[in-house]
Design a protein around this motif. Structure first.
Motif, PDB file in Angstrom:
ATOM      1  N   THR A  75      27.649 -11.860  65.495  1.00 14.95           N
ATOM      2  CA  THR A  75      26.916 -12.803  64.643  1.00 14.95           C
ATOM      3  C   THR A  75      27.028 -14.179  65.278  1.00 14.95           C
ATOM      4  O   THR A  75      27.779 -14.365  66.248  1.00 14.95           O
ATOM      5  N   LEU A  76      26.311 -15.137  64.702  1.00 17.79           N
ATOM      6  CA  LEU A  76      26.397 -16.497  65.257  1.00 17.79           C
ATOM      7  C   LEU A  76      27.849 -16.948  65.339  1.00 17.79           C
ATOM      8  O   LEU A  76      28.263 -17.627  66.269  1.00 17.79           O
ATOM      9  N   ILE A 128      29.926 -14.140  68.131  1.00 11.46           N
ATOM     10  CA  ILE A 128      29.412 -13.685  69.432  1.00 11.46           C
ATOM     11  C   ILE A 128      30.168 -14.269  70.632  1.00 11.46           C
ATOM     12  O   ILE A 128      30.371 -13.574  71.633  1.00 11.46           O
ATOM     13  N   GLU A 129      30.623 -15.496  70.511  1.00 11.88           N
ATOM     14  CA  GLU A 129      31.343 -16.109  71.637  1.00 11.88           C
ATOM     15  C   GLU A 129      32.576 -15.263  72.012  1.00 11.88           C
ATOM     16  O   GLU A 129      32.811 -14.978  73.186  1.00 11.88           O
ATOM     17  N   ASP A 130      33.318 -14.816  70.998  1.00 14.14           N
ATOM     18  CA  ASP A 130      34.502 -13.980  71.270  1.00 14.14           C
ATOM     19  C   ASP A 130      34.115 -12.644  71.889  1.00 14.14           C
ATOM     20  O   ASP A 130      34.780 -12.151  72.803  1.00 14.14           O
ATOM     21  N   VAL A 131      33.031 -12.078  71.359  1.00 13.92           N
ATOM     22  CA  VAL A 131      32.574 -10.775  71.874  1.00 13.92           C
ATOM     23  C   VAL A 131      32.208 -10.906  73.355  1.00 13.92           C
ATOM     24  O   VAL A 131      32.544 -10.056  74.183  1.00 13.92           O
ATOM     25  N   VAL A 132      31.547 -12.006  73.683  1.00 19.87           N
ATOM     26  CA  VAL A 132      31.118 -12.248  75.065  1.00 19.87           C
ATOM     27  C   VAL A 132      32.323 -12.395  75.989  1.00 19.87           C
ATOM     28  O   VAL A 132      32.369 -11.814  77.082  1.00 19.87           O
ATOM     29  N   ILE A 133      33.331 -13.123  75.523  1.00 17.54           N
ATOM     30  CA  ILE A 133      34.525 -13.325  76.361  1.00 17.54           C
ATOM     31  C   ILE A 133      35.253 -11.985  76.557  1.00 17.54           C
ATOM     32  O   ILE A 133      35.614 -11.608  77.669  1.00 17.54           O
ATOM     33  N   LYS A 134      35.385 -11.271  75.450  1.00 17.87           N
ATOM     34  CA  LYS A 134      36.103  -9.993  75.497  1.00 17.87           C
ATOM     35  C   LYS A 134      35.409  -9.013  76.457  1.00 17.87           C
ATOM     36  O   LYS A 134      36.056  -8.247  77.166  1.00 17.87           O
ATOM     37  N   ASN A 135      34.101  -9.033  76.464  1.00 11.81           N
ATOM     38  CA  ASN A 135      33.351  -8.065  77.289  1.00 11.81           C
ATOM     39  C   ASN A 135      32.931  -8.616  78.638  1.00 11.81           C
ATOM     40  O   ASN A 135      32.174  -7.976  79.366  1.00 11.81           O
ATOM     41  N   ASN A 136      33.403  -9.837  78.921  1.00 10.17           N
ATOM     42  CA  ASN A 136      33.135 -10.401  80.236  1.00 10.17           C
ATOM     43  C   ASN A 136      31.633 -10.451  80.556  1.00 10.17           C
ATOM     44  O   ASN A 136      31.214 -10.088  81.642  1.00 10.17           O
ATOM     45  N   VAL A 184      18.631 -14.032  68.684  1.00 12.60           N
ATOM     46  CA  VAL A 184      19.149 -14.360  67.359  1.00 12.60           C
ATOM     47  C   VAL A 184      18.113 -13.945  66.318  1.00 12.60           C
ATOM     48  O   VAL A 184      16.960 -14.366  66.386  1.00 12.60           O
ATOM     49  N   GLY A 185      18.530 -13.098  65.383  1.00  9.61           N
ATOM     50  CA  GLY A 185      17.597 -12.724  64.314  1.00  9.61           C
ATOM     51  C   GLY A 185      17.827 -11.321  63.797  1.00  9.61           C
ATOM     52  O   GLY A 185      18.548 -10.520  64.411  1.00  9.61           O
ATOM     53  N   ASP A 186      17.189 -11.016  62.673  1.00 11.16           N
ATOM     54  CA  ASP A 186      17.411  -9.721  62.013  1.00 11.16           C
ATOM     55  C   ASP A 186      16.910  -8.531  62.819  1.00 11.16           C
ATOM     56  O   ASP A 186      17.346  -7.409  62.603  1.00 11.16           O
ATOM     57  N   VAL A 187      15.984  -8.766  63.733  1.00 12.21           N
ATOM     58  CA  VAL A 187      15.476  -7.636  64.537  1.00 12.21           C
ATOM     59  C   VAL A 187      16.589  -6.956  65.339  1.00 12.21           C
ATOM     60  O   VAL A 187      16.452  -5.796  65.722  1.00 12.21           O
ATOM     61  N   ASP A 209      26.237 -15.579  59.571  1.00  9.44           N
ATOM     62  CA  ASP A 209      26.241 -14.121  59.738  1.00  9.44           C
ATOM     63  C   ASP A 209      24.954 -13.585  60.360  1.00  9.44           C
ATOM     64  O   ASP A 209      24.767 -12.368  60.459  1.00  9.44           O
ATOM     65  N   THR A 210      24.082 -14.489  60.796  1.00  5.24           N
ATOM     66  CA  THR A 210      22.853 -14.031  61.459  1.00  5.24           C
ATOM     67  C   THR A 210      23.220 -13.216  62.697  1.00  5.24           C
ATOM     68  O   THR A 210      24.102 -13.601  63.470  1.00  5.24           O
ATOM     69  N   LYS A 211      22.529 -12.096  62.868  1.00  6.71           N
ATOM     70  CA  LYS A 211      22.833 -11.191  63.972  1.00  6.71           C
ATOM     71  C   LYS A 211      22.453 -11.790  65.337  1.00  6.71           C
ATOM     72  O   LYS A 211      21.414 -12.452  65.473  1.00  6.71           O
ATOM     73  N   VAL A 212      23.298 -11.544  66.319  1.00  4.32           N
ATOM     74  CA  VAL A 212      23.025 -12.009  67.681  1.00  4.32           C
ATOM     75  C   VAL A 212      23.264 -10.846  68.663  1.00  4.32           C
ATOM     76  O   VAL A 212      24.223 -10.085  68.508  1.00  4.32           O
ATOM     77  N   ALA A 213      22.391 -10.732  69.656  1.00  3.16           N
ATOM     78  CA  ALA A 213      22.640  -9.762  70.731  1.00  3.16           C
ATOM     79  C   ALA A 213      22.617 -10.498  72.059  1.00  3.16           C
ATOM     80  O   ALA A 213      21.874 -11.470  72.236  1.00  3.16           O
ATOM     81  N   ILE A 214      23.465 -10.037  72.978  1.00  2.18           N
ATOM     82  CA  ILE A 214      23.443 -10.564  74.346  1.00  2.18           C
ATOM     83  C   ILE A 214      23.120  -9.388  75.256  1.00  2.18           C
ATOM     84  O   ILE A 214      23.793  -8.344  75.194  1.00  2.18           O
ATOM     85  N   ILE A 215      22.101  -9.542  76.072  1.00  7.58           N
ATOM     86  CA  ILE A 215      21.698  -8.445  76.963  1.00  7.58           C
ATOM     87  C   ILE A 215      21.831  -8.921  78.407  1.00  7.58           C
ATOM     88  O   ILE A 215      21.148  -9.851  78.826  1.00  7.58           O
TER      89      ILE A 215
END
Ligand code: SAH
Length: 498
Positions: A209-210, A213-221, A230-233, A189-195
């Motif tokens: 989250t870890l 995130i893969e699904d989120v990335v695919i969905k948002n192309n 990766v991290g709480d920040v 459940d560690t937070k992940v962001a893709i920029i």
């Protein structure tokens, strides 16, 4: 003295380059750049600087590293100043150190100008501080892409680190990275962001989250170039997201003015987080050479009692001409100055001349009324203006006194690739289209071969009534007309619309 500068261009926002890097860029004879460096840097180059685009899209290199090295070396050997512009910081991945060593081995003088790395600055623009006393007291930057595929990261050690983890060049291996982290013991459940394209006006960020995130990335192309954080920040993004919460963020706005004039509107749009897309439909061309009208009026300057400037270009081209032929402002001392529009007034002030007459509204009819109050039958007016301007001012004032119109510039089509423009309009949602003159409207419609369906969904903003008429006559849908007939007025119209 030849020299190669390895310059960090910063993460993308062109203002994030260092002053030192920017100064070198302006004087470089050769600029070698790749896809991470914002192309708008090239506007600052010397006129005769040579440009080399060397691509670099992780596995789809436009030029090989050897070819890049050769280009840099050859140019340096010819005695040139070479700016090797690299995204972020030159020594954070991206093979900057290899380029430096190559130069050193060949006895070529080089200097490194550090830059803001995307690994830190890119996060900040997504509202993610790389450290925070409560959440993360260290940060670790990894490559997610290896020269040798077998040389994987040591995930057992990585998960023991409590700091923020940032992966560059990791999009192809995202699933591998996240599942290895979970497998090595990191909480799923560690937070992940893709920029994606961090700090550029079209930046896009997604979070998960870890595990997700893969699904989120695919969905948002989401594609490369992206940062994986990766991290709480990442949680702090909700509050610290200053960039994506700007008023114009995510708004694509077409700026159709001539190249040289576009920058004011474009920089206002950028300041508010919007994405200005410059399509210079027109180009201003001075008519100075063999201009008999102009020569004749210059020879009798002392006869004129008034001069009317209807545009910034008129002031600039006329005044510069005066100085170019060796005269100075004293030759205009017997005249009263009339200007149309605040910008024209300001331009005149640059030449240390205050306007005497300035109509409240900037349409020809008001100008005529205002000027009438200041002239009599002995007056003699000079009006330097655009070739294609309306003749109404002259026609009306001529009834009262002598007026000489001098056509000192014309607006012509700029060399814009029609096909590129049409592709852009087909593929990108354009939120607003701004028109600052009738000639830009006409030339823009020409540029898209009259295919006005391409811009049916965009909101068209006009600078004033004459431009609005041209918009309507061209069968375009006028959305709004600026209340104040200036570029500032056009900008406020967009801001107030949101
Ligand atoms: N020297 C660069 C990094 C070069 S490696 C720096 O200091 O930033 C190239 C990788 O950097 C990309 O694959 C991507 O992961 C990351 N990157 C660079 N600029 C980026 C940007 N504007 N947005 C997102 N990722 C970026």
């Amino acid at each position: 003295m030849s020299k190669v500068y390895l310059i960090g261009a910063g993460p993308g926002d062109e203002k994030l380059i260092t002053l030192k890097g920017f100064e070198i860029l302006k004087k470089a004879d050769v600029i070698v750049y790749d896809r991470l460096a914002n192309p708008s840097f090239l506007e600052y180059k010397k006129d005769d600087a040579n440009l080399y685009y060397v691509g670099k899209q992780s596995s789809n290199h436009y030029k090989t590293q050897d070819e890049i090295n050769d280009i840099i070396c050859e140019c340096a050997k010819e005695g040139k100043i070479v700016a090797r512009l690299k995204g972020g910081d030159p020594y954070v991945f991206g093979r900057g150190a290899e380029e430096a060593k190559y130069l050193l081995d060949r006895g070529i003088d080089f200097e490194v100008i550090p830059g803001i790395t995307s690994a830190i600055g890119g996060l900040a623009y997504a509202g993610i501080p790389i450290t925070h006393r409560d959440y993360s007291s260290s940060f670790h930057v990894f490559t997610g892409h290896f020269k040798d595929d077998d040389r994987a990261l040591d995930y057992e050690s990585i998960v023991k680190l409590n700091g923020t983890l940032v992966f560059l060049m990791g999009m192809k291996n995202l699933l591998k990275i996240t599942s290895n982290l979970i497998q090595a013991g990191k909480n799923k459940d560690t937070k992940v962001a893709i920029i994606n394209w961090a700090t550029r006006t079209f930046q896009k960020t997604v979070t998960g989250t870890l595990e997700t995130i893969e699904d989120v990335v695919i969905k948002n192309n989401m594609t490369s170039p992206s940062l994986i954080v990766v991290g709480d920040v990442v949680n702090l993004r909700k509050e610290l997201n200053f960039f994506e919460s700007k008023l114009l963020f995510n708004q694509n706005i077409l700026v159709t003015r001539a190249r040289k004039q576009a920058s004011k509107l474009s920089s206002m749009i950028k300041e508010y987080g919007g994405n200005p897309i410059e399509i210079p439909a027109i180009k201003i061309e001075p008519i100075i050479k063999d201009n008999k009208e102009l020569e004749a009026s210059i020879n009798k300057l002392n006869e004129y009692s008034h001069i009317i400037f209807t545009s910034v270009n008129g002031v600039k081209i006329f005044m510069d001409y005066i100085f170019m032929i060796g005269k100075d402002i004293r030759c205009l001392s017997n005249m009263k100055f009339c200007v149309i529009g605040k910008a024209t007034k300001k331009e005149l002030e640059k030449y240390h001349i205050n306007a005497d007459i300035m109509p409240k509204n900037y349409v020809a009819e008001d100008v005529i009324e205002e000027v009438k109050k200041h002239i009599n039958s002995d007056s003699k007016i000079l009006m330097p203006r655009a070739k294609e301007a309306r003749t109404i001012i002259k026609d009306e004032l001529e009834k009262l006194c002598q007026i000489d119109e001098v056509k000192i510039y014309k607006t012509i089509k700029d060399n814009v690739d029609k096909q590129n423009v049409k592709e852009l309009l087909k593929n990108k949602k354009i939120d607003y289209i701004t028109f600052a003159s009738s000639s830009t409207v006409k030339n823009f419609v020409d540029l898209i071969d009259g295919e006005i369906d391409l811009i049916n969904d965009s909101k068209i903003i006009s600078i004033g009534p004459i431009t609005s008429d041209t918009i309507k006559n061209s069968n375009l849908n006028l959305y709004k007309e600026a209340e104040e007939y200036t570029i500032d007025g056009v900008f406020s119209t967009i801001i107030n619309d949101l």
